[in-house]
Design a protein around this motif. Structure first.
Motif, PDB file in Angstrom:
ATOM      1  N   GLN A 167       0.814  -1.213   0.000  1.00  0.00           N
ATOM      2  CA  GLN A 167       0.000   0.000   0.000  1.00  0.00           C
ATOM      3  C   GLN A 167       0.850   1.266   0.000  1.00  0.00           C
ATOM      4  O   GLN A 167       0.427   2.310   0.489  1.00  0.00           O
ATOM      5  CB  GLN A 167      -0.964  -0.005   1.197  1.00  0.00           C
ATOM      6  CG  GLN A 167      -1.915  -1.185   1.177  1.00  0.00           C
ATOM      7  CD  GLN A 167      -2.876  -1.191   2.341  1.00  0.00           C
ATOM      8  OE1 GLN A 167      -2.625  -0.584   3.381  1.00  0.00           O
ATOM      9  NE2 GLN A 167      -3.986  -1.875   2.170  1.00  0.00           N
ATOM     10  N   GLY A 168       2.060   1.169  -0.539  1.00  0.00           N
ATOM     11  CA  GLY A 168       2.923   2.327  -0.666  1.00  0.00           C
ATOM     12  C   GLY A 168       3.622   2.748   0.606  1.00  0.00           C
ATOM     13  O   GLY A 168       4.384   3.727   0.610  1.00  0.00           O
ATOM     14  N   GLN A 169       3.402   2.016   1.711  1.00  0.00           N
ATOM     15  CA  GLN A 169       3.959   2.442   2.995  1.00  0.00           C
ATOM     16  C   GLN A 169       5.477   2.301   3.055  1.00  0.00           C
ATOM     17  O   GLN A 169       6.128   2.969   3.851  1.00  0.00           O
ATOM     18  CB  GLN A 169       3.318   1.640   4.132  1.00  0.00           C
ATOM     19  CG  GLN A 169       1.820   1.867   4.261  1.00  0.00           C
ATOM     20  CD  GLN A 169       1.466   3.323   4.443  1.00  0.00           C
ATOM     21  OE1 GLN A 169       2.060   4.022   5.272  1.00  0.00           O
ATOM     22  NE2 GLN A 169       0.503   3.800   3.665  1.00  0.00           N
ATOM     23  N   PRO A 199      -2.043   9.128  -9.412  1.00  0.00           N
ATOM     24  CA  PRO A 199      -1.843   9.633  -8.056  1.00  0.00           C
ATOM     25  C   PRO A 199      -2.381  11.039  -7.860  1.00  0.00           C
ATOM     26  O   PRO A 199      -2.527  11.809  -8.816  1.00  0.00           O
ATOM     27  CB  PRO A 199      -0.312   9.604  -7.895  1.00  0.00           C
ATOM     28  CG  PRO A 199       0.210   9.703  -9.290  1.00  0.00           C
ATOM     29  CD  PRO A 199      -0.793   8.990 -10.163  1.00  0.00           C
ATOM     30  N   ASP A 200      -2.682  11.343  -6.625  1.00  0.00           N
ATOM     31  CA  ASP A 200      -3.027  12.705  -6.255  1.00  0.00           C
ATOM     32  C   ASP A 200      -1.854  13.613  -6.607  1.00  0.00           C
ATOM     33  O   ASP A 200      -0.685  13.207  -6.533  1.00  0.00           O
ATOM     34  CB  ASP A 200      -3.313  12.751  -4.749  1.00  0.00           C
ATOM     35  CG  ASP A 200      -3.734  14.131  -4.285  1.00  0.00           C
ATOM     36  OD1 ASP A 200      -4.925  14.425  -4.369  1.00  0.00           O
ATOM     37  OD2 ASP A 200      -2.845  14.904  -3.852  1.00  0.00           O
ATOM     38  N   GLU A 225       1.090  13.687  -4.333  1.00  0.00           N
ATOM     39  CA  GLU A 225       1.635  12.394  -3.940  1.00  0.00           C
ATOM     40  C   GLU A 225       2.302  11.717  -5.126  1.00  0.00           C
ATOM     41  O   GLU A 225       1.718  11.635  -6.205  1.00  0.00           O
ATOM     42  CB  GLU A 225       0.507  11.509  -3.391  1.00  0.00           C
ATOM     43  CG  GLU A 225       0.895  10.100  -3.021  1.00  0.00           C
ATOM     44  CD  GLU A 225       1.940  10.039  -1.937  1.00  0.00           C
ATOM     45  OE1 GLU A 225       3.068   9.589  -2.238  1.00  0.00           O
ATOM     46  OE2 GLU A 225       1.643  10.456  -0.796  1.00  0.00           O
ATOM     47  N   ARG A 251       3.388   8.535  -5.070  1.00  0.00           N
ATOM     48  CA  ARG A 251       3.039   7.116  -5.075  1.00  0.00           C
ATOM     49  C   ARG A 251       1.630   6.929  -5.640  1.00  0.00           C
ATOM     50  O   ARG A 251       0.723   7.694  -5.324  1.00  0.00           O
ATOM     51  CB  ARG A 251       3.119   6.552  -3.658  1.00  0.00           C
ATOM     52  CG  ARG A 251       4.517   6.515  -3.085  1.00  0.00           C
ATOM     53  CD  ARG A 251       4.529   6.266  -1.594  1.00  0.00           C
ATOM     54  NE  ARG A 251       3.930   7.383  -0.854  1.00  0.00           N
ATOM     55  CZ  ARG A 251       3.863   7.453   0.474  1.00  0.00           C
ATOM     56  NH1 ARG A 251       4.362   6.469   1.202  1.00  0.00           N
ATOM     57  NH2 ARG A 251       3.302   8.496   1.057  1.00  0.00           N
ATOM     58  N   ASN A 296      -0.659   4.580  -5.218  1.00  0.00           N
ATOM     59  CA  ASN A 296      -1.447   3.575  -4.507  1.00  0.00           C
ATOM     60  C   ASN A 296      -2.853   4.089  -4.238  1.00  0.00           C
ATOM     61  O   ASN A 296      -3.037   5.232  -3.804  1.00  0.00           O
ATOM     62  CB  ASN A 296      -0.766   3.208  -3.187  1.00  0.00           C
ATOM     63  CG  ASN A 296       0.621   2.638  -3.397  1.00  0.00           C
ATOM     64  OD1 ASN A 296       1.585   3.386  -3.524  1.00  0.00           O
ATOM     65  ND2 ASN A 296       0.709   1.328  -3.439  1.00  0.00           N
ATOM     66  N   THR A 309      -4.798   3.290  -1.875  1.00  0.00           N
ATOM     67  CA  THR A 309      -4.958   3.586  -0.448  1.00  0.00           C
ATOM     68  C   THR A 309      -4.404   4.954  -0.080  1.00  0.00           C
ATOM     69  O   THR A 309      -4.725   5.480   0.987  1.00  0.00           O
ATOM     70  CB  THR A 309      -4.255   2.514   0.401  1.00  0.00           C
ATOM     71  OG1 THR A 309      -2.899   2.380  -0.034  1.00  0.00           O
ATOM     72  CG2 THR A 309      -4.960   1.174   0.266  1.00  0.00           C
ATOM     73  N   LEU A 310      -3.586   5.539  -0.951  1.00  0.00           N
ATOM     74  CA  LEU A 310      -3.026   6.863  -0.700  1.00  0.00           C
ATOM     75  C   LEU A 310      -3.714   7.933  -1.537  1.00  0.00           C
ATOM     76  O   LEU A 310      -3.198   9.040  -1.690  1.00  0.00           O
ATOM     77  CB  LEU A 310      -1.519   6.857  -0.987  1.00  0.00           C
ATOM     78  CG  LEU A 310      -0.686   5.931  -0.101  1.00  0.00           C
ATOM     79  CD1 LEU A 310       0.777   5.951  -0.529  1.00  0.00           C
ATOM     80  CD2 LEU A 310      -0.809   6.320   1.365  1.00  0.00           C
TER      81      LEU A 310
END
Length: 260
Positions: free
Chosen positions: A123-125, A175-176, A179, A181, A183, A185-186
């Motif tokens: 999840q990009g963490q 991506p936003d 951001e 990444r 993902n 979830t992000l």
């Protein structure tokens, strides 16, 4: 058990009429005798879990997903080595061990670059854009070995999910704007439009060469070229939900048609 049914350990095919789901027992001795007999008699086991996959293969049984899916799950280092050895296109990536990590990384890669947790991140963490030496120092404190990859700022990011030889779903993750990444979830947005043929072709080729027959492959496109980033054997289902698809129903149909 009916001769036209197969056993599964995991619950992914729990409601499939041609599957009998036995569940996971950490100790094999905890299975009742009737379940042990089913496992002993069946030539094929579905979703055996990482606990039992190697054992069934050693017993000469077929499994789904393939043993390669279990052997390479969550390990970016081994996956990258496999991709490179098979001649698949990857972003420039190096792994660093030992006390000279910082010196060697800065010699090999211009800032900015990407540092990743080498194993079992999701999840990009475990993905970091490293733009300064201080950010590199922070990354190195928590990641051993260091997994460093070139940064492609104008890269389109895609996820392709395959089962057997069939592409189940392909989408772009946008991506936003704040951001890097991609993902979901992000905050990344999913788009099913304008998926290049090159993305699908690379996903099929990588899946076949690596023998990953149930996976979500992450692929990026930059300046007209495609690169495989990672194989996700445990992937989210947000894309399926947004597409109005039921992944478990799709898997059941594939099993019933003997396609997996």
């Amino acid at each position: 058990m009916s001769s036209d049914k197969f056993p599964a350990i995991g619950s992914q095919l729990k409601n499939c009429p041609v599957i009998v789901t036995l569940g996971v027992c950490p100790n094999f001795s905890d299975y009742p005798e009737w379940k042990k007999k089913i496992l002993a008699d069946s030539p094929r086991i579905y979703f055996p879990t990482s606990l039992y996959a190697e054992m069934f293969v050693a017993m000469g049984k077929e499994i789904f997903p393939s043993i390669e899916c279990y052997r390479f799950v969550g390990d970016k280092i081994r996956q990258t080595l496999l991709f490179e050895m098979l001649g698949l296109p990857v972003l420039r990536t190096r792994v660093y061990y030992g006390p000279l990590q910082r010196q060697n990384i800065l010699h090999d890669f211009p800032l900015p670059f990407v540092g990743k947790a080498p194993r079992f991140s999701s999840q990009g963490q475990g993905v970091f854009l490293i733009s300064t030496q201080n950010e590199l120092e922070k990354y190195l404190k928590h990641n051993h070995p260091a997994y460093i990859q070139e940064y492609m700022p104008a890269c389109r990011d895609f996820r392709v999910v395959l089962a057997g030889t069939k592409v189940l779903l392909a989408y772009e993750r946008i991506p936003d704007k704040e951001e890097f990444r991609a993902n979901v979830t992000l905050g990344a947005r999913i788009s099913f439009e304008d998926i290049p043929n090159g993305v699908i072709d690379l996903a099929r080729s990588a899946s076949e060469l690596c023998r990953f027959n149930y996976t979500g492959l992450d692929i990026c496109q930059s300046e007209g070229r495609y690169y495989i980033l990672e194989a996700n054997m445990k992937f989210g289902t947000s894309g399926f939900r947004q597409a109005g698809l039921d992944l478990k129903a799709i898997l059941c149909e594939l099993v019933q048609n003997r396609m997996i």
